[in-house]
Design a protein around this motif. Structure first.
Motif, PDB file in Angstrom:
ATOM      1  N   PRO A  86     -10.056 -11.783 -25.131  1.00 27.82           N
ATOM      2  CA  PRO A  86     -10.702 -12.587 -24.274  1.00 27.82           C
ATOM      3  C   PRO A  86     -11.847 -11.662 -23.379  1.00 27.82           C
ATOM      4  O   PRO A  86     -12.778 -12.434 -22.725  1.00 27.82           O
ATOM      5  N   ASP A  87     -11.871 -10.390 -23.574  1.00 25.65           N
ATOM      6  CA  ASP A  87     -12.764  -9.736 -22.913  1.00 25.65           C
ATOM      7  C   ASP A  87     -14.008  -9.695 -23.491  1.00 25.65           C
ATOM      8  O   ASP A  87     -15.220  -9.181 -22.922  1.00 25.65           O
ATOM      9  N   VAL A  88     -14.160  -9.850 -24.636  1.00 29.85           N
ATOM     10  CA  VAL A  88     -15.498  -9.728 -25.659  1.00 29.85           C
ATOM     11  C   VAL A  88     -16.203 -11.006 -24.953  1.00 29.85           C
ATOM     12  O   VAL A  88     -15.956 -12.245 -25.098  1.00 29.85           O
ATOM     13  N   PRO A  89     -17.515 -10.515 -24.656  1.00 31.42           N
ATOM     14  CA  PRO A  89     -18.544 -11.549 -24.103  1.00 31.42           C
ATOM     15  C   PRO A  89     -18.782 -12.493 -25.333  1.00 31.42           C
ATOM     16  O   PRO A  89     -19.189 -12.176 -26.391  1.00 31.42           O
ATOM     17  N   LEU A  90     -18.980 -13.735 -24.946  1.00 29.66           N
ATOM     18  CA  LEU A  90     -19.274 -14.840 -25.816  1.00 29.66           C
ATOM     19  C   LEU A  90     -20.526 -14.647 -26.509  1.00 29.66           C
ATOM     20  O   LEU A  90     -20.846 -14.857 -27.744  1.00 29.66           O
ATOM     21  N   ASP A  91     -21.618 -14.184 -25.906  1.00 33.55           N
ATOM     22  CA  ASP A  91     -22.982 -13.919 -26.401  1.00 33.55           C
ATOM     23  C   ASP A  91     -23.054 -12.920 -27.351  1.00 33.55           C
ATOM     24  O   ASP A  91     -23.527 -12.716 -28.458  1.00 33.55           O
ATOM     25  N   VAL A  92     -21.997 -11.654 -27.229  1.00 35.84           N
ATOM     26  CA  VAL A  92     -22.104 -10.568 -28.052  1.00 35.84           C
ATOM     27  C   VAL A  92     -21.432 -11.078 -29.363  1.00 35.84           C
ATOM     28  O   VAL A  92     -21.751 -10.673 -30.534  1.00 35.84           O
ATOM     29  N   LEU A  93     -20.227 -11.812 -29.089  1.00 39.75           N
ATOM     30  CA  LEU A  93     -19.494 -12.263 -30.305  1.00 39.75           C
ATOM     31  C   LEU A  93     -20.326 -13.363 -31.126  1.00 39.75           C
ATOM     32  O   LEU A  93     -20.535 -13.148 -32.494  1.00 39.75           O
ATOM     33  N   VAL A  94     -21.159 -14.252 -30.574  1.00 41.63           N
ATOM     34  CA  VAL A  94     -22.122 -15.029 -31.486  1.00 41.63           C
ATOM     35  C   VAL A  94     -23.030 -14.306 -32.058  1.00 41.63           C
ATOM     36  O   VAL A  94     -23.499 -14.681 -33.171  1.00 41.63           O
ATOM     37  N   GLY A  95     -23.647 -13.354 -31.281  1.00 41.99           N
ATOM     38  CA  GLY A  95     -24.609 -12.441 -31.994  1.00 41.99           C
ATOM     39  C   GLY A  95     -24.397 -11.986 -33.056  1.00 41.99           C
ATOM     40  O   GLY A  95     -24.981 -11.859 -33.993  1.00 41.99           O
ATOM     41  N   GLN A  96     -22.984 -11.115 -32.992  1.00 42.35           N
ATOM     42  CA  GLN A  96     -22.535 -10.536 -34.246  1.00 42.35           C
ATOM     43  C   GLN A  96     -22.295 -11.476 -35.366  1.00 42.35           C
ATOM     44  O   GLN A  96     -22.820 -11.179 -36.363  1.00 42.35           O
ATOM     45  N   LEU A  97     -21.933 -12.691 -35.354  1.00 42.71           N
ATOM     46  CA  LEU A  97     -21.568 -13.695 -36.129  1.00 42.71           C
ATOM     47  C   LEU A  97     -22.977 -14.198 -36.974  1.00 42.71           C
ATOM     48  O   LEU A  97     -22.915 -14.423 -38.121  1.00 42.71           O
ATOM     49  N   SER A 141     -10.182 -19.694 -34.768  1.00 37.58           N
ATOM     50  CA  SER A 141      -9.217 -18.771 -34.666  1.00 37.58           C
ATOM     51  C   SER A 141      -9.653 -17.710 -33.848  1.00 37.58           C
ATOM     52  O   SER A 141      -9.060 -17.374 -32.606  1.00 37.58           O
ATOM     53  N   MET A 142     -10.799 -17.521 -33.896  1.00 35.72           N
ATOM     54  CA  MET A 142     -11.746 -16.499 -33.157  1.00 35.72           C
ATOM     55  C   MET A 142     -11.888 -17.022 -31.669  1.00 35.72           C
ATOM     56  O   MET A 142     -11.405 -16.414 -30.637  1.00 35.72           O
ATOM     57  N   LEU A 143     -12.080 -18.571 -31.490  1.00 35.32           N
ATOM     58  CA  LEU A 143     -12.170 -19.055 -30.281  1.00 35.32           C
ATOM     59  C   LEU A 143     -10.926 -18.855 -29.645  1.00 35.32           C
ATOM     60  O   LEU A 143     -10.872 -18.814 -28.217  1.00 35.32           O
ATOM     61  N   ARG A 144      -9.791 -19.394 -30.316  1.00 40.56           N
ATOM     62  CA  ARG A 144      -8.512 -19.219 -29.563  1.00 40.56           C
ATOM     63  C   ARG A 144      -8.006 -17.893 -29.132  1.00 40.56           C
ATOM     64  O   ARG A 144      -7.377 -17.719 -28.034  1.00 40.56           O
ATOM     65  N   PRO A 148      -7.146 -18.338 -25.163  1.00 36.49           N
ATOM     66  CA  PRO A 148      -5.941 -18.624 -25.508  1.00 36.49           C
ATOM     67  C   PRO A 148      -5.203 -20.104 -25.320  1.00 36.49           C
ATOM     68  O   PRO A 148      -4.538 -20.644 -25.800  1.00 36.49           O
ATOM     69  N   GLY A 149      -5.600 -20.500 -24.170  1.00 35.20           N
ATOM     70  CA  GLY A 149      -5.558 -21.931 -23.705  1.00 35.20           C
ATOM     71  C   GLY A 149      -6.047 -22.940 -24.522  1.00 35.20           C
ATOM     72  O   GLY A 149      -5.639 -24.384 -24.353  1.00 35.20           O
ATOM     73  N   LEU A 150      -6.986 -22.883 -25.163  1.00 37.92           N
ATOM     74  CA  LEU A 150      -7.744 -23.754 -26.114  1.00 37.92           C
ATOM     75  C   LEU A 150      -6.839 -24.544 -27.283  1.00 37.92           C
ATOM     76  O   LEU A 150      -6.047 -23.468 -27.845  1.00 37.92           O
ATOM     77  N   SER A 151      -6.707 -25.531 -27.406  1.00 37.15           N
ATOM     78  CA  SER A 151      -5.873 -26.119 -28.287  1.00 37.15           C
ATOM     79  C   SER A 151      -6.333 -25.875 -29.867  1.00 37.15           C
ATOM     80  O   SER A 151      -7.619 -25.631 -30.095  1.00 37.15           O
ATOM     81  N   GLU A 152      -5.424 -25.726 -30.600  1.00 34.18           N
ATOM     82  CA  GLU A 152      -5.640 -25.595 -32.009  1.00 34.18           C
ATOM     83  C   GLU A 152      -6.934 -26.655 -32.847  1.00 34.18           C
ATOM     84  O   GLU A 152      -7.788 -26.259 -33.201  1.00 34.18           O
ATOM     85  N   GLU A 153      -6.410 -27.848 -32.426  1.00 34.38           N
ATOM     86  CA  GLU A 153      -7.341 -29.178 -32.836  1.00 34.38           C
ATOM     87  C   GLU A 153      -8.748 -28.798 -32.045  1.00 34.38           C
ATOM     88  O   GLU A 153      -9.807 -28.867 -32.821  1.00 34.38           O
ATOM     89  N   ARG A 154      -8.773 -28.668 -31.006  1.00 36.89           N
ATOM     90  CA  ARG A 154     -10.168 -28.414 -30.381  1.00 36.89           C
ATOM     91  C   ARG A 154     -11.061 -27.275 -30.786  1.00 36.89           C
ATOM     92  O   ARG A 154     -12.067 -27.194 -31.297  1.00 36.89           O
ATOM     93  N   ALA A 155     -10.297 -26.175 -30.913  1.00 33.70           N
ATOM     94  CA  ALA A 155     -10.749 -24.770 -31.708  1.00 33.70           C
ATOM     95  C   ALA A 155     -11.504 -25.266 -33.233  1.00 33.70           C
ATOM     96  O   ALA A 155     -12.594 -24.929 -33.381  1.00 33.70           O
ATOM     97  N   LEU A 156     -10.627 -26.135 -33.730  1.00 37.48           N
ATOM     98  CA  LEU A 156     -11.177 -26.399 -35.112  1.00 37.48           C
ATOM     99  C   LEU A 156     -12.193 -26.997 -35.206  1.00 37.48           C
ATOM    100  O   LEU A 156     -13.095 -27.021 -35.995  1.00 37.48           O
TER     101      LEU A 156
END
Length: 197
Positions: A86-97, A141-144, A148-156
């Motif tokens: 949860p500590d990884v900033p979203l912009d960093v994660l998206v940038g890497q991907l 899975s990364m988004l969850r 962690p509160g994100l549902s599996e269905e929504r994350a998919l």
């Protein structure tokens, strides 16, 4: 005797890898619908009869490539998932991907050709669907892991949408000049961060 069998199996696996390498090159040049086993055999430096000892037809070659891509990318995604908290900033994660996707597109053009699929063949569309679903699951899975509160269905669903955005923009990036490509990469990252926030 056992040592000879192991050497023979190793040679067979090496030969299969060479055939799949050749198939990747042919697909990158002419696309899967136009691929023939004769083209692949010629590119692999073998006779069609030798190729048929490993793959009976182009559909089996397609299955081999899908398995290769799925297995190869498992290691990438496992490493990425392990680093996501949860500590990884979203912009960093998206940038890497996004950066990894652009790099992978350059090194494996046949993968993207297969990922897009085609309307001309159910088998290719099915293979593209398997690849898409596998990647969407990993993104979900990364988004969850980040939320962690994100549902599996929504994350998919979010993983599927994010992948669709990357697939839509990737041809624009790879066909653009380097400067324009960099601008498009930045815009893609921006759009993904806004969507996934």
């Amino acid at each position: 005797m056992a040592e000879r069998t192991v050497r023979r199996q190793a040679r067979g696996l090496k030969r299969m890898a060479e055939i799949l390498d050749a198939a990747e090159q042919v697909i990158a040049e002419v696309g899967y619908p136009e691929l023939t086993t004769n083209q692949v055999a010629a590119r692999a430096g073998m006779s069609p009869g030798s190729l048929y000892q490993f793959f009976r037809n182009k559909e089996e070659i397609l299955d081999g490539l899908v398995t290769r891509y799925t297995d190869d990318r498992q290691e990438f995604w496992a490493g990425r998932l392990a680093a996501v908290t949860p500590d990884v900033p979203l912009d960093v994660l998206v940038g890497q991907l996004v950066d990894e996707s652009v790099r992978f597109k350059s090194s494996s053009p046949a993968y993207w050709s297969l990922l897009y699929g085609t309307a001309t063949g159910d088998r290719l569309a099915e293979a593209a669907g398997r690849l898409h679903d596998d990647i969407a699951r990993h993104i979900g899975s990364m988004l969850r892991r980040r939320s962690p509160g994100l549902s599996e269905e929504r994350a998919l669903l979010m993983g599927s949408m994010a992948l669709a955005m990357v697939k839509a923009v990737m041809p624009m990036i790879t066909s653009a000049s380097p400067e324009r490509g960099a601008e498009l990469v930045d815009e893609l990252k921006f759009a993904l961060v806004r969507y996934l926030s």
